[in-house]
Design a protein around this motif. Structure first.
Motif, PDB file in Angstrom:
ATOM      1  N   ASN A  47      43.122  67.534  28.949  1.00  0.00           N
ATOM      2  CA  ASN A  47      42.452  66.676  30.561  1.00  0.00           C
ATOM      3  C   ASN A  47      41.874  65.176  29.862  1.00  0.00           C
ATOM      4  OD1 ASN A  47      41.517  68.927  32.461  1.00  0.00           O
ATOM      5  ND2 ASN A  47      40.381  69.516  30.794  1.00  0.00           N
ATOM      6  N   GLN A  48      41.890  64.516  29.101  1.00  0.00           N
ATOM      7  CA  GLN A  48      42.418  63.549  28.548  1.00  0.00           C
ATOM      8  C   GLN A  48      43.522  62.594  28.800  1.00  0.00           C
ATOM      9  OE1 GLN A  48      40.749  61.940  24.865  1.00  0.00           O
ATOM     10  NE2 GLN A  48      39.334  60.648  25.844  1.00  0.00           N
ATOM     11  N   ASP A  51      44.825  62.751  32.236  1.00  0.00           N
ATOM     12  CA  ASP A  51      44.594  62.091  33.114  1.00  0.00           C
ATOM     13  C   ASP A  51      44.831  60.793  32.712  1.00  0.00           C
ATOM     14  OD1 ASP A  51      42.373  62.947  34.684  1.00  0.00           O
ATOM     15  OD2 ASP A  51      40.932  62.744  32.994  1.00  0.00           O
ATOM     16  N   ARG A  52      45.562  60.200  31.763  1.00  0.00           N
ATOM     17  CA  ARG A  52      46.302  58.591  31.600  1.00  0.00           C
ATOM     18  C   ARG A  52      47.792  59.106  32.403  1.00  0.00           C
ATOM     19  NH1 ARG A  52      44.883  59.772  25.127  1.00  0.00           N
ATOM     20  NH2 ARG A  52      43.068  58.691  24.809  1.00  0.00           N
ATOM     21  N   ARG A  54      47.600  60.335  35.530  1.00  0.00           N
ATOM     22  CA  ARG A  54      47.610  60.316  37.178  1.00  0.00           C
ATOM     23  C   ARG A  54      46.907  58.781  36.806  1.00  0.00           C
ATOM     24  NH1 ARG A  54      45.333  64.694  39.390  1.00  0.00           N
ATOM     25  NH2 ARG A  54      43.757  63.448  39.772  1.00  0.00           N
ATOM     26  N   GLN A  55      46.805  58.407  36.094  1.00  0.00           N
ATOM     27  CA  GLN A  55      47.275  56.365  36.425  1.00  0.00           C
ATOM     28  C   GLN A  55      48.068  55.974  36.258  1.00  0.00           C
ATOM     29  OE1 GLN A  55      44.684  55.255  32.126  1.00  0.00           O
ATOM     30  NE2 GLN A  55      42.887  56.571  32.876  1.00  0.00           N
ATOM     31  N   THR A  66      47.659  68.497  42.332  1.00  0.00           N
ATOM     32  CA  THR A  66      46.752  68.341  41.554  1.00  0.00           C
ATOM     33  C   THR A  66      47.161  70.533  42.066  1.00  0.00           C
ATOM     34  OG1 THR A  66      45.271  67.545  41.184  1.00  0.00           O
ATOM     35  CG2 THR A  66      44.128  69.774  41.323  1.00  0.00           C
ATOM     36  N   SER A 326      51.162  59.413  27.972  1.00  0.00           N
ATOM     37  CA  SER A 326      49.293  59.925  27.947  1.00  0.00           C
ATOM     38  C   SER A 326      48.552  58.651  26.631  1.00  0.00           C
ATOM     39  CB  SER A 326      49.434  61.794  27.442  1.00  0.00           C
ATOM     40  OG  SER A 326      50.622  61.543  26.295  1.00  0.00           O
ATOM     41  N   TYR A 450      38.000  71.825  35.522  1.00  0.00           N
ATOM     42  CA  TYR A 450      37.864  70.717  35.551  1.00  0.00           C
ATOM     43  C   TYR A 450      38.470  69.664  36.709  1.00  0.00           C
ATOM     44  CZ  TYR A 450      38.387  65.315  33.692  1.00  0.00           C
ATOM     45  OH  TYR A 450      38.092  64.346  34.199  1.00  0.00           O
ATOM     46  N   ARG A 451      39.218  70.295  37.234  1.00  0.00           N
ATOM     47  CA  ARG A 451      39.950  69.418  38.785  1.00  0.00           C
ATOM     48  C   ARG A 451      40.179  70.925  39.998  1.00  0.00           C
ATOM     49  NH1 ARG A 451      40.881  64.408  38.320  1.00  0.00           N
ATOM     50  NH2 ARG A 451      40.919  63.575  36.927  1.00  0.00           N
TER      51      ARG A 451
END
Length: 453
Positions: A47-48, A51-52, A54-55, A66, A326, A450-451
Motif C-alpha cells: 500500500n505504501q 500510495d507513492r 497515487r501522488q 480505486t 514508487s 485499506y482503500r
C-alpha cells in the motif's frame, strides 16, 4: 533506455548466433529452471508503494481508479506493475537482458492497423518498457493468464493444464523465429491471418481472432468524431463532456497545445510531419482510460484537415516506470521525466511488428508526453466474454506474439540457448505463476482492506 545504451551494456552483441546460444545455455547452468521458477516473498509495504504512485496522479480521478482496481484480483494486478517489478528484482533471473514490454499482461495485447492499413495483433502498452531480463514479461503474462482465468470462473484443474502450454507456446515461437534470417525476424508483420497460421490454431479457434476484423476496420478517426464530439453553442465541433473521465481543463498541456504539437511534429518522420501541416487543432480534452493508466494525464486532440476530414491523436503522460515512481521520495518533474517519452516510443517501435506512424513525443513544463493515433482500427478482446477454448487460444496467441517481440533484441539467441528443448522450463514458469498469484491475492486483500473498507 535507448537502443544505443543496449549495445554498450553487459552483453556484447557482435557474436554469432551459435556463440550467443552457447552463452544462453551456460546461463542455464548458473540459473537453472528450478531457480527461475521459484518465488520468495519480499519485505515491502504494497500500500505504501501504491500510495507513492497515487501522488503522481490527478487527485479527482483517484476514487474511480480505486474502484476499477478493486473490481477483482486481476484488475488490481493490471494496475500495480510496480509491485511485481519490485518483487522480480529480488528473485533469481536468467541474466539475459532484452528489450521487454514491462507490463505484458494478457489485457495489454490487441489489434491495430499497420501503416499499410493491414490489421495486426501485438503488444499495445509500453509505459513500463525497457531493458530487463526477458522472463519478466513471460512471468507477468502467465500470472495474468491465471488471474484472468480465475476471474472468469474457470476451474483450477483446467488452469493448471493451460499454464505450462502457455510457456511451451512461447518457447516454440522463439525456436520458430530462429529458423528465419535476421531480416525476416525484423519484419514479422503480425497480421491476424498469418499469426493464426503460424501458431497452428485449429479452424474453430482461429475464428476468435478473425471474427472482429470487420469491427476493427470500421474504427477510425471519423468514427471517433461521431462518438466523442458534439457542436458547441457557436456551432463549432468539440469533444463531448463526460466528467471526470472526459472533461475540458485549463492546464499546461491545453494552454500550450499549439507549441507542444509543433514540438511533437519534429519527432516524426518528415513525410508524417508534412502530412500534419495540413491539419489545425480544433479542440483538446483530458480523457482518461484503462486501469493502470487511469489517473495519469491523458488527452485527446481533435485535428481538422484542409479538406474538412479529421484526425484524433491521444496524448499520454510519459511517467517513469512505475517501479521507479514508487521509490521516489520527491515530486517527479520534467527534469526526471524528460527522456521518458522517447523511452516509450523507442521501445514500442522495437517491440511491435509495425508501429503507428504518428507515434512521437514532447516535453511539457512539468511532465513529458508521448502521442499516438487514437483508436485507428484498434480493437481488443473482452476476456470476460470468452469460453474456455477461446481463452486458451487467446492466451497462447499472446505468448506466441510476446516471443516475436523479444526476438527483436540481438541477445534473443541467448534466450533460445537458455530454453533448450525440454519441458522443465514450462513447469517451472507454471510453478512461479501459482506462487506469485498467491502474492497478488494477499496484496489485493490488503488493498481492499485499506482503500475499500
Amino acid at each position: 533506455m535507448t537502443p544505443a545504451a543496449f549495445s554498450t551494456g553487459r552483453v556484447q552483441v557482435n557474436k554469432t548466433i551459435a556463440e550467443l546460444r552457447r552463452m544462453g545455455k551456460a546461463a542455464r547452468t548458473q540459473v537453472p529452471f528450478a531457480a527461475l521458477g521459484s518465488y520468495t516473498p519480499t519485505n515491502r509495504d504494497s500500500n505504501q508503494m501504491m500510495d507513492r504512485i497515487r501522488q503522481l496522479l490527478i487527485p479527482e480521478l483517484l476514487p474511480e481508479r480505486t474502484q476499477r482496481m478493486g473490481a477483482s484480483a486481476f484488475a488490481f494486478f493490471r494496475g500495480t506493475a510496480e509491485l511485481m517489478e519490485a518483487d522480480l528484482r529480488a528473485q533469481p533471473d536468467s541474466t539475459i537482458a532484452t528489450f521487454i514490454c514491462g507490463d505484458a499482461h494478457i489485457g495489454n495485447f490487441g489489434f491495430y492497423a499497420s501503416p499499410e492499413r493491414r490489421l495486426l495483433f501485438d503488444l499495445n502498452d509500453f509505459d513500463e518498457a525497457g531493458i530487463n531480463p526477458w522472463e519478466w514479461d513471460l512471468k507477468r503474462l502467465m500470472v495474468s493468464v491465471l488471474l484472468a482465468a480465475q476471474a472468469n470462473g474457470f476451474k483450477d484443474k483446467k488452469i493448471k493444464q493451460l499454464l505450462p502450454l502457455v510457456a511451451t507456446t512461447y518457447r516454440k515461437s522463439i525456436k520458430h523465429m530462429f529458423e528465419q534470417t535476421t531480416l525476416s525476424r525484423f519484419y514479422p508483420m503480425n497480421e491476424v491471418e498469418k499469426l493464426v497460421q503460424a501458431s497452428a490454431l485449429d479452424e474453430d479457434s482461429s475464428k476468435l481472432l478473425t471474427s472482429i476484423m470487420g469491427r476493427a476496420s470500421k474504427r477510425d478517426s471519423e468514427q471517433v468524431v461521431r462518438k466523442f464530439t458534439t457542436l458547441d453553442v457557436r456551432g463549432n465541433l468539440c469533444f463531448r463532456e463526460n466528467a471526470p473521465r472526459t472533461t475540458h481543463v485549463d492546464d499546461d498541456v491545453t494552454s500550450h497545445i499549439a507549441a507542444y504539437f509543433a514540438a511533437y511534429r519534429q519527432t516524426l518522420r518528415p513525410d508524417v510531419n508534412l502530412l500534419l501541416s495540413q491539419y489545425h487543432i480544433t479542440d483538446v480534452v483530458r480523457h482518461s482510460v484503462g486501469v493502470g493508466s487511469f489517473g495519469s494525464r491523458c488527452y485527446l486532440v481533435l485535428l481538422t484537415s484542409i479538406d474538412g476530414s479529421h484526425l484524433v491523436l491521444q496524448v499520454k503522460e510519459a511517467l517513469p516506470t512505475r517501479q521507479q515512481g514508487s521509490q521516489q521520495a520527491t515530486h517527479i518533474t520534467v527534469a526526471l521525466e524528460k527522456t521518458e517519452g522517447q523511452r516509450i516510443v523507442d521501445c514500442q517501435k522495437i517491440l511491435q511488428s509495425a508501429s503507428d506512424p504518428f507515434l512521437g513525443y514532447f516535453a511539457g513544463t512539468e511532465q513529458s508526453f508521448y502521442v499516438r493515433q487514437f483508436r485507428d482500427m484498434k480493437e481488443s478482446i473482452d476476456l470476460t466474454q470468452l469460453d474456455w477454448d477461446q481463452f486458451q487460444t487467446y492466451a497462447n496467441t499472446c505468448a506466441w506474439t510476446l516471443a516475436i517481440a523479444h526476438c527483436q533484441s540481438p541477445t534473443a539467441a541467448m534466450i533460445r540457448g537458455y530454453l533448450g528443448n525440454g519441458k522443465q522450463f514450462d513447469e517451472a514458469m507454471s510453478d512461479f505463476a501459482w506462487a506469485y498469484a498467491d502474492q497478488v491475492q494477499h496484496d489485493y486483500q490488503a488493498f481492499v482492506d485499506y482503500r475499500l473498507a
